[in-house]
Design an enzyme around this catalytic site. Structure first.
Site, short mmCIF file in Angstrom:
data_model
loop_
_atom_site.label_atom_id
_atom_site.label_comp_id
_atom_site.label_asym_id
_atom_site.label_seq_id
_atom_site.Cartn_x
_atom_site.Cartn_y
_atom_site.Cartn_z
N ARG A 67 10.90 47.77 -74.07
CA ARG A 67 11.32 46.88 -74.32
C ARG A 67 10.58 47.09 -75.57
O ARG A 67 9.92 47.71 -76.34
CB ARG A 67 9.51 45.61 -73.87
N LYS A 92 3.94 48.43 -81.96
CA LYS A 92 2.67 48.03 -82.41
C LYS A 92 1.08 48.69 -83.00
O LYS A 92 1.46 50.35 -83.32
CB LYS A 92 1.83 48.14 -80.25
N1 PMM Z 1 4.20 42.60 -76.04
C1 PMM Z 1 4.10 41.38 -76.71
C2 PMM Z 1 4.91 39.97 -76.08
N2 PMM Z 1 5.77 40.68 -74.64
N3 PMM Z 1 5.85 41.26 -72.87
C3 PMM Z 1 5.85 42.80 -72.01
N4 PMM Z 1 5.74 42.63 -71.28
N5 PMM Z 1 4.35 43.78 -72.53
C4 PMM Z 1 4.57 43.24 -73.41
O1 PMM Z 1 3.65 44.42 -73.91
C5 PMM Z 1 4.89 42.35 -73.98
C6 PMM Z 1 5.42 41.51 -73.81
C7 PMM Z 1 4.25 41.42 -77.89
O2 PMM Z 1 4.79 40.81 -79.40
P1 PMM Z 1 6.07 40.91 -79.47
O3 PMM Z 1 6.85 40.55 -78.97
O4 PMM Z 1 6.26 40.86 -81.08
O5 PMM Z 1 6.11 42.69 -78.71
#
Ligand code: PMM
Length: 286
Positions: free
Chosen positions: A265, A225
């Site tokens: 994640r 990020k």
């Molecule tokens: N960030 C992204 C996508 N999904 N889900 C959760 N639970 N928390 C997050 O911070 C989050 C998410 C941002 O996009 P990416 O898939 O490219 O990381």
């Protein structure tokens, strides 16, 4: 092996004796860090299996980019992207979560084998989400969210980011419990980068125990990020691109695991799988 850190558990999911690793499969042409790379069912399923081979405990499948400024994908297209990938991975025995803000996509993904619904809006984007998840009786990630990606940067205004995120998450937890989702099925997430600037994200990572005190397992998603780009930027230079932020991501994974996160994640699993194992070993030696 018993853990010394109580990370909590989510009813309906396996239990791990350390911080779990959630690998990301974005079936999108435009996600900020890996958009376009797995935009095909076969490639996406293969990528998910590769992440498991590298140490992912569960795989999060999403079909809509939430990068800052992103516009929404339509429902049919999201279903077309997500459902076959969920089905393919679940058929291989993978623990699959679905990353969606749409009730219809969540419901269809659960039918296809997903066992966790990860909604970055915490149920705010689609009034049908909470009833759908309650009916499906699966765990639900409630992320801190203030609005859609097309204007979320204007919502990044806080006097006390940790206190406000805790309060707003508590309110969402109460709402989804009132909506019929069992408290034991909730997982919470500070939503790093969502309506947050780099100092906000860093403060949240520094204060994970205060979020954990809300009483539910904590998912931390720092992977690649912007705030990591800020941290890594040398004076006068531009931030390194998203794909050059994996070592920094693994550093956050170690910190998060060490301070009580239930899962992290990440896009690149290998380094984080090592990081959470080191954190576990240190914990065992304490
Ligand atoms: N960030 C992204 C996508 N999904 N889900 C959760 N639970 N928390 C997050 O911070 C989050 C998410 C941002 O996009 P990416 O898939 O490219 O990381």
């Amino acid at each position: 092996m018993s853990t010394t850190i109580d990370r909590g558990t989510a009813l309906g999911l396996p239990e791990w004796d350390r911080c779990a690793v959630m690998g990301v499969v974005n079936v999108t042409p435009d996600s900020f860090s890996d958009g376009g790379r797995w935009f095909d069912t076969t490639a996406a399923v293969k990528h998910g299996l590769d992440l498991v081979a590298e140490g992912a405990d569960l795989v999060d499948v999403g079909g809509e980019s939430t990068r800052p400024g992103a516009t929404r994908v339509d429902e049919e297209e999201e279903l077309r992207r997500v459902v076959p990938v969920v089905r393919g991975l679940a058929a291989e025995g993978v623990t699959v979560s679905v990353d969606t803000m749409r009730a219809s996509v969540a419901a269809r993904a659960v039918e296809a084998g997903a066992v966790l619904v990860n909604d970055v809006s915490g149920g705010l984007a689609d009034p049908g989400m909470v009833p759908a998840v309650a009916a499906a009786e699966v765990p639900f990630v409630v992320m801190h969210w203030r609005g859609f990606s097309d204007n979320m940067n204007s919502l990044a205004v806080y006097d006390d980011v940790v206190g406000e995120v805790v309060t707003e998450l508590r309110t969402r937890m109460e709402a989804v419990i009132d909506g019929g989702i069992a408290p034991e099925r909730l997982v919470i997430d500070p939503g790093l980068g969502f309506a947050k600037l780099a100092p906000h994200d860093l403060a949240l990572v520094a204060h994970l125990p205060e979020l954990r005190a809300l009483g539910r397992p904590l998912l931390v998603a720092a992977s690649r990020k912007r705030f990591l780009g800020h941290v890594l930027t040398r004076e006068g230079a531009t931030p390194p691109p998203a794909r050059e932020r994996d070592a920094a991501t693994a550093a956050v994974s170690a910190i998060a695991a060490h301070t009580g996160a239930w899962a992290v994640r990440v896009h690149e699993v290998r380094a984080t799988a090592d990081a959470v194992r080191v954190a576990r070993a240190v914990e065992g030696a304490a």
